[in-house]
Write an enzyme that holds these catalytic residues in place. Structure first.
Site, PDB file in Angstrom:
ATOM      1  CG  LEU A  34      29.619  40.119  40.841  1.00 12.24           C
ATOM      2  CD1 LEU A  34      28.425  40.157  40.614  1.00 12.24           C
ATOM      3  CD2 LEU A  34      30.513  39.095  40.328  1.00 12.24           C
ATOM      4  CB  ILE A  59      37.165  39.609  50.982  1.00  9.84           C
ATOM      5  CG1 ILE A  59      37.993  40.579  50.405  1.00  9.84           C
ATOM      6  CG2 ILE A  59      36.909  38.507  49.920  1.00  9.84           C
ATOM      7  CD1 ILE A  59      39.663  40.200  49.874  1.00  9.84           C
ATOM      8  CB  ALA A  82      43.615  40.082  44.798  1.00 13.60           C
ATOM      9  CD  GLU A  83      40.788  46.189  42.719  1.00 13.40           C
ATOM     10  OE1 GLU A  83      41.102  46.302  41.412  1.00 13.40           O
ATOM     11  OE2 GLU A  83      39.373  46.206  42.916  1.00 13.40           O
ATOM     12  CB  THR A 133      51.726  37.436  42.418  1.00 18.25           C
ATOM     13  OG1 THR A 133      52.438  37.837  41.376  1.00 18.25           O
ATOM     14  CG2 THR A 133      51.692  38.310  43.469  1.00 18.25           C
ATOM     15  CG  ASP A 134      55.795  35.644  39.238  1.00 17.09           C
ATOM     16  OD1 ASP A 134      55.144  36.719  39.289  1.00 17.09           O
ATOM     17  OD2 ASP A 134      56.249  35.101  38.232  1.00 17.09           O
ATOM     18  CD  GLU A 135      53.732  41.359  38.724  1.00 21.82           C
ATOM     19  OE1 GLU A 135      53.822  42.487  39.484  1.00 21.82           O
ATOM     20  OE2 GLU A 135      53.134  41.032  38.026  1.00 21.82           O
ATOM     21  CE1 TYR A 159      48.077  41.881  42.446  1.00 22.59           C
ATOM     22  CE2 TYR A 159      50.489  41.558  41.206  1.00 22.59           C
ATOM     23  CZ  TYR A 159      49.237  40.948  41.736  1.00 22.59           C
ATOM     24  OH  TYR A 159      48.856  39.519  41.582  1.00 22.59           O
ATOM     25  CE  LYS A 163      48.278  38.367  45.617  1.00 22.43           C
ATOM     26  NZ  LYS A 163      46.903  37.989  45.836  1.00 22.43           N
ATOM     27  N   PRO A 214      50.166  48.166  22.077  1.00 19.83           N
ATOM     28  CG  PRO A 214      49.124  48.778  23.816  1.00 19.83           C
ATOM     29  CD  PRO A 214      48.970  48.144  22.596  1.00 19.83           C
ATOM     30  CG  ASP A 290      59.310  50.646  30.711  1.00 19.04           C
ATOM     31  OD1 ASP A 290      58.412  49.547  30.760  1.00 19.04           O
ATOM     32  OD2 ASP A 290      60.497  50.220  30.891  1.00 19.04           O
ATOM     33  N   GLY A 293      58.720  51.560  37.325  1.00 21.39           N
ATOM     34  CA  GLY A 293      59.027  50.351  38.287  1.00 21.39           C
ATOM     35  C   GLY A 293      58.753  49.087  37.498  1.00 21.39           C
TER      36      GLY A 293
HETATM   37  P1  NAD Z   1      40.947  39.156  38.532  1.00 17.76           P
HETATM   38  O1  NAD Z   1      41.130  40.496  38.628  1.00 17.76           O
HETATM   39  O2  NAD Z   1      40.640  38.509  37.139  1.00 17.76           O
HETATM   40  O3  NAD Z   1      39.804  38.628  39.592  1.00 17.76           O
HETATM   41  C1  NAD Z   1      39.755  39.212  40.926  1.00 17.76           C
HETATM   42  C2  NAD Z   1      38.220  38.706  41.320  1.00 17.76           C
HETATM   43  O4  NAD Z   1      38.365  39.201  42.579  1.00 17.76           O
HETATM   44  C3  NAD Z   1      36.994  39.456  40.613  1.00 17.76           C
HETATM   45  O5  NAD Z   1      36.145  38.563  40.375  1.00 17.76           O
HETATM   46  C4  NAD Z   1      36.863  40.493  41.533  1.00 17.76           C
HETATM   47  O6  NAD Z   1      35.223  40.852  41.411  1.00 17.76           O
HETATM   48  C5  NAD Z   1      37.075  39.806  42.759  1.00 17.76           C
HETATM   49  N1  NAD Z   1      37.376  40.810  43.846  1.00 17.76           N
HETATM   50  C6  NAD Z   1      37.888  41.830  43.841  1.00 17.76           C
HETATM   51  N2  NAD Z   1      37.963  42.567  44.816  1.00 17.76           N
HETATM   52  C7  NAD Z   1      37.226  41.842  46.052  1.00 17.76           C
HETATM   53  C8  NAD Z   1      36.693  42.319  47.057  1.00 17.76           C
HETATM   54  N3  NAD Z   1      37.051  43.301  47.745  1.00 17.76           N
HETATM   55  N4  NAD Z   1      35.703  41.335  47.564  1.00 17.76           N
HETATM   56  C9  NAD Z   1      35.332  40.261  47.037  1.00 17.76           C
HETATM   57  N5  NAD Z   1      35.899  39.976  45.730  1.00 17.76           N
HETATM   58  C10 NAD Z   1      36.536  40.839  44.872  1.00 17.76           C
HETATM   59  O7  NAD Z   1      42.214  38.460  38.983  1.00 17.76           O
HETATM   60  P2  NAD Z   1      43.024  37.192  38.654  1.00 17.76           P
HETATM   61  O8  NAD Z   1      44.087  37.498  37.578  1.00 17.76           O
HETATM   62  O9  NAD Z   1      41.841  35.995  38.448  1.00 17.76           O
HETATM   63  O10 NAD Z   1      43.909  36.772  40.023  1.00 17.76           O
HETATM   64  C11 NAD Z   1      43.252  36.018  40.811  1.00 17.76           C
HETATM   65  C12 NAD Z   1      44.438  36.033  42.005  1.00 17.76           C
HETATM   66  O11 NAD Z   1      45.562  35.146  41.617  1.00 17.76           O
HETATM   67  C13 NAD Z   1      44.680  37.011  42.714  1.00 17.76           C
HETATM   68  O12 NAD Z   1      45.021  36.990  44.158  1.00 17.76           O
HETATM   69  C14 NAD Z   1      46.203  37.373  41.828  1.00 17.76           C
HETATM   70  O13 NAD Z   1      46.875  38.224  42.925  1.00 17.76           O
HETATM   71  C15 NAD Z   1      46.705  36.241  41.606  1.00 17.76           C
HETATM   72  N6  NAD Z   1      47.678  35.940  40.770  1.00 17.76           N
HETATM   73  C16 NAD Z   1      47.106  36.225  39.473  1.00 17.76           C
HETATM   74  C17 NAD Z   1      47.883  35.892  38.309  1.00 17.76           C
HETATM   75  C18 NAD Z   1      47.641  36.269  37.009  1.00 17.76           C
HETATM   76  O14 NAD Z   1      48.636  36.113  36.064  1.00 17.76           O
HETATM   77  N7  NAD Z   1      46.458  36.693  36.590  1.00 17.76           N
HETATM   78  C19 NAD Z   1      49.287  35.163  38.560  1.00 17.76           C
HETATM   79  C20 NAD Z   1      49.594  34.905  39.996  1.00 17.76           C
HETATM   80  C21 NAD Z   1      48.622  35.065  40.890  1.00 17.76           C
HETATM   81  O1  DAU Z   2      53.590  37.662  37.525  1.00 21.26           O
HETATM   82  C1  DAU Z   2      52.308  37.441  37.846  1.00 21.26           C
HETATM   83  C2  DAU Z   2      51.338  38.667  37.517  1.00 21.26           C
HETATM   84  O2  DAU Z   2      51.122  38.579  36.202  1.00 21.26           O
HETATM   85  C3  DAU Z   2      50.031  38.626  38.272  1.00 21.26           C
HETATM   86  O3  DAU Z   2      50.378  38.666  40.090  1.00 21.26           O
HETATM   87  C4  DAU Z   2      49.142  39.863  38.021  1.00 21.26           C
HETATM   88  O4  DAU Z   2      47.880  39.595  38.633  1.00 21.26           O
HETATM   89  C5  DAU Z   2      48.905  39.831  36.548  1.00 21.26           C
HETATM   90  O5  DAU Z   2      48.432  40.894  36.080  1.00 21.26           O
HETATM   91  C6  DAU Z   2      50.217  39.743  35.542  1.00 21.26           C
HETATM   92  O6  DAU Z   2      51.004  40.999  35.930  1.00 21.26           O
HETATM   93  P1  DAU Z   2      51.771  41.763  34.640  1.00 21.26           P
HETATM   94  O7  DAU Z   2      52.097  43.326  34.955  1.00 21.26           O
HETATM   95  O8  DAU Z   2      53.064  40.851  34.257  1.00 21.26           O
HETATM   96  O9  DAU Z   2      50.762  41.651  33.638  1.00 21.26           O
HETATM   97  P2  DAU Z   2      50.469  42.502  32.445  1.00 21.26           P
HETATM   98  O10 DAU Z   2      49.484  41.683  31.458  1.00 21.26           O
HETATM   99  O11 DAU Z   2      49.831  43.577  32.638  1.00 21.26           O
HETATM  100  O12 DAU Z   2      51.710  42.629  31.607  1.00 21.26           O
HETATM  101  C7  DAU Z   2      52.379  41.626  31.188  1.00 21.26           C
HETATM  102  C8  DAU Z   2      53.691  42.218  30.576  1.00 21.26           C
HETATM  103  O13 DAU Z   2      53.526  43.053  29.489  1.00 21.26           O
HETATM  104  C9  DAU Z   2      54.533  43.244  31.337  1.00 21.26           C
HETATM  105  O14 DAU Z   2      55.820  43.135  31.154  1.00 21.26           O
HETATM  106  C10 DAU Z   2      53.976  44.727  31.071  1.00 21.26           C
HETATM  107  C11 DAU Z   2      54.050  44.352  29.587  1.00 21.26           C
HETATM  108  N1  DAU Z   2      52.758  45.310  28.983  1.00 21.26           N
HETATM  109  C12 DAU Z   2      51.429  44.899  29.383  1.00 21.26           C
HETATM  110  C13 DAU Z   2      50.471  45.599  28.856  1.00 21.26           C
HETATM  111  C14 DAU Z   2      48.959  45.583  29.359  1.00 21.26           C
HETATM  112  C15 DAU Z   2      52.888  45.708  27.579  1.00 21.26           C
HETATM  113  O15 DAU Z   2      54.003  45.672  27.131  1.00 21.26           O
HETATM  114  N2  DAU Z   2      51.876  46.520  27.016  1.00 21.26           N
HETATM  115  C16 DAU Z   2      50.646  46.358  27.650  1.00 21.26           C
HETATM  116  O16 DAU Z   2      49.575  47.138  26.896  1.00 21.26           O
END
Ligand code: NAD
Ligand code: DAU
Length: 357
Positions: A34, A59, A82-83, A133-135, A159, A163, A214, A290, A293
């Site tokens: 949490l 974890i 994850a963060e 993630t694809d990142e 990040y 990963k 933004p 921007d 990175g």
């Molecule tokens: P999120 O930030 O919404 O949720 C992360 C969760 O992990 C939270 O509930 C947090 O409390 C928990 N957490 C964080 N640190 C912890 C710790 N040390 N111990 C236990 N719990 C902890 O993340 P999300 O967007 O749901 O992503 C989940 C997973 O999927 C991640 O591994 C992320 O890298 C991966 N992922 C996310 C996306 C995306 O678009 N959001 C895409 C591809 C992969």
């Molecule tokens: O590709 C998978 C990833 O997608 C996951 O692994 C990450 O956990 C998830 O957060 C997400 O990463 P991004 O950096 O792509 O997501 P974000 O929503 O932060 O940004 C999406 C795109 O929009 C990116 O090109 C940055 C841009 N952006 C983001 C924010 C927050 C903006 O232009 N303005 C903004 O205010």
């Protein structure tokens, strides 16, 4: 099947918990620290079910993780904790190193000890599914290229580097210790219960608040979007039917430029919740400095999971975006308290380096 889900109070983890606990044949244990991103309100629909349990833990605490695996007699670990926010990783990479790398090491260590204690069918069934993630694949040019399971890793942000490190650890535990792992690398998710620091929910809620929207750089960066429940369905398939040692790319074949995503949200809101002044929400769009990175483009080739595991997404980007906007319009009980606490400071712009955080 008895599942241990880490990060089950987050955006994707809660979708996985809701999906799995919806089937009484499953037992679901959600282990989550949490952090700011974890929210038990996202689990309201399952938290009274007899086949769902919550453990608040970090974890990085290997003893507690091991005890959860043993005490709940787990068959499948799905590791999502994850963060997750790239901008935060620019401001403070330390938490990403700790949770994403050290935390995954603790998870693997606990899973290895637990797996070695199993025998017979229970041992054959065990899987450690690492959600990534694809990142990790890095930056694609605007006009060519697609990520397959064979694409070399080239992460750009703290990040994605954390990963990528965790993915390497998971594969090493398979090669060295024989832990039956599966991995999945997914593109950008969107949908209900998404924390409003990420682009899509941030833009929806800023628009409703009459705040600026933004867009980083020129808004030309491309992301490949997938509705979160389609990701959860894919994850269930990978965890239960994936071949040990394999990885699966997951994506919705929905590449969009950021500026088009933001303009699309504005156009839908103009129809569903017109502004009091009669203007378009698009007038609130602001091009801002921007992200350092900033990867130009991500694009996923998901043919392996479609072919081998029979997965197909149910939403297009257009249907999923409309469903997402409807959800935010109807669920202020969920996002209202978060927005009050969150503040509006821009994350991820370069600040002077100080002591490591
Ligand atoms: P999120 O930030 O919404 O949720 C992360 C969760 O992990 C939270 O509930 C947090 O409390 C928990 N957490 C964080 N640190 C912890 C710790 N040390 N111990 C236990 N719990 C902890 O993340 P999300 O967007 O749901 O992503 C989940 C997973 O999927 C991640 O591994 C992320 O890298 C991966 N992922 C996310 C996306 C995306 O678009 N959001 C895409 C591809 C992969
Ligand atoms: O590709 C998978 C990833 O997608 C996951 O692994 C990450 O956990 C998830 O957060 C997400 O990463 P991004 O950096 O792509 O997501 P974000 O929503 O932060 O940004 C999406 C795109 O929009 C990116 O090109 C940055 C841009 N952006 C983001 C924010 C927050 C903006 O232009 N303005 C903004 O205010």
């Amino acid at each position: 099947m008895r599942f241990l889900i880490t990060g089950g109070a987050g955006f994707i983890g809660s979708a996985v918990c809701r999906r799995l606990a919806g089937d009484p044949a499953n037992f679901v244990v959600n282990l989550d620290k949490l952090t700011y991103a974890g929210n038990l309100a996202s689990l309201r629909s399952v938290d009274n079910l007899p086949n769902y349990a919550f453990v608040q833990a970090d974890i990085c605490d290997g003893e507690t993780v091991s005890a959860a695996m043993r005490n709940y007699d787990i068959d499948i670990v799905m590791h999502l904790a994850a963060e997750s926010h790239v901008d935060r990783s620019i401001d403070g990479p330390g938490a990403f190193i700790q949770t994403n790398i050290v935390g995954t090491f603790q998870m693997l260590n606990a899973a290895r000890g637990y797996f070695e204690s199993l025998t017979g069918e229970k041992r054959d069934r065990f899987r450690f599914h690492h959600i990534s993630t694809d990142e990790v694949f890095g930056d694609l040019p605007f006009d060519s290229g697609i990520f397959t399971e064979e694409t070399p890793y080239q992460p750009s942000s703290p990040y994605s580097a954390s990963k990528a490190s965790s993915d390497h650890l998971v594969r090493a535990w398979h090669e060295t210790y024989g832990l039956p792992v599966v991995l999945s690398n997914c593109s950008n998710n969107y949908g209900p219960f998404h924390f409003p620091e990420k682009l899509i929910p941030l833009v929806i809620l800023n628009a409703l608040d009459e705040r600026e929207l933004p867009v980083y750089g020129k808004g030309e960066n491309v992301r490949d979007w997938l509705y979160v429940d389609d990701h959860a369905a894919a994850l269930q398939l990978v965890a239960t039917k994936g071949v040990a040692g394999e990885s699966y790319n997951i994506g919705g074949n929905a590449e969009r430029r950021n500026i088009d995503v933001v303009s699309g949200i504005c156009a839908i809101l103009d129809k569903k919740r017109p502004r009091a002044n009669g203007a378009s929400y698009a007038d609130l769009i602001r091009m801002v400095t921007d992200r350092p990175g900033h990867d130009r483009r991500y694009a996923i080739d998901a043919s392996k999971i479609r072919r081998d595991l029979g997965w197909t997404p149910s939403q297009t980007f257009e249907t999923g975006l409309e469903a997402t906007i409807d959800w935010y319009l109807n669920n202020e009980w969920w996002w209202g308290p978060i927005r009050k606490e969150q503040g509006y400071e821009r994350l991820g712009s370069l600040k002077a380096s100080g002591p490591a955080k």
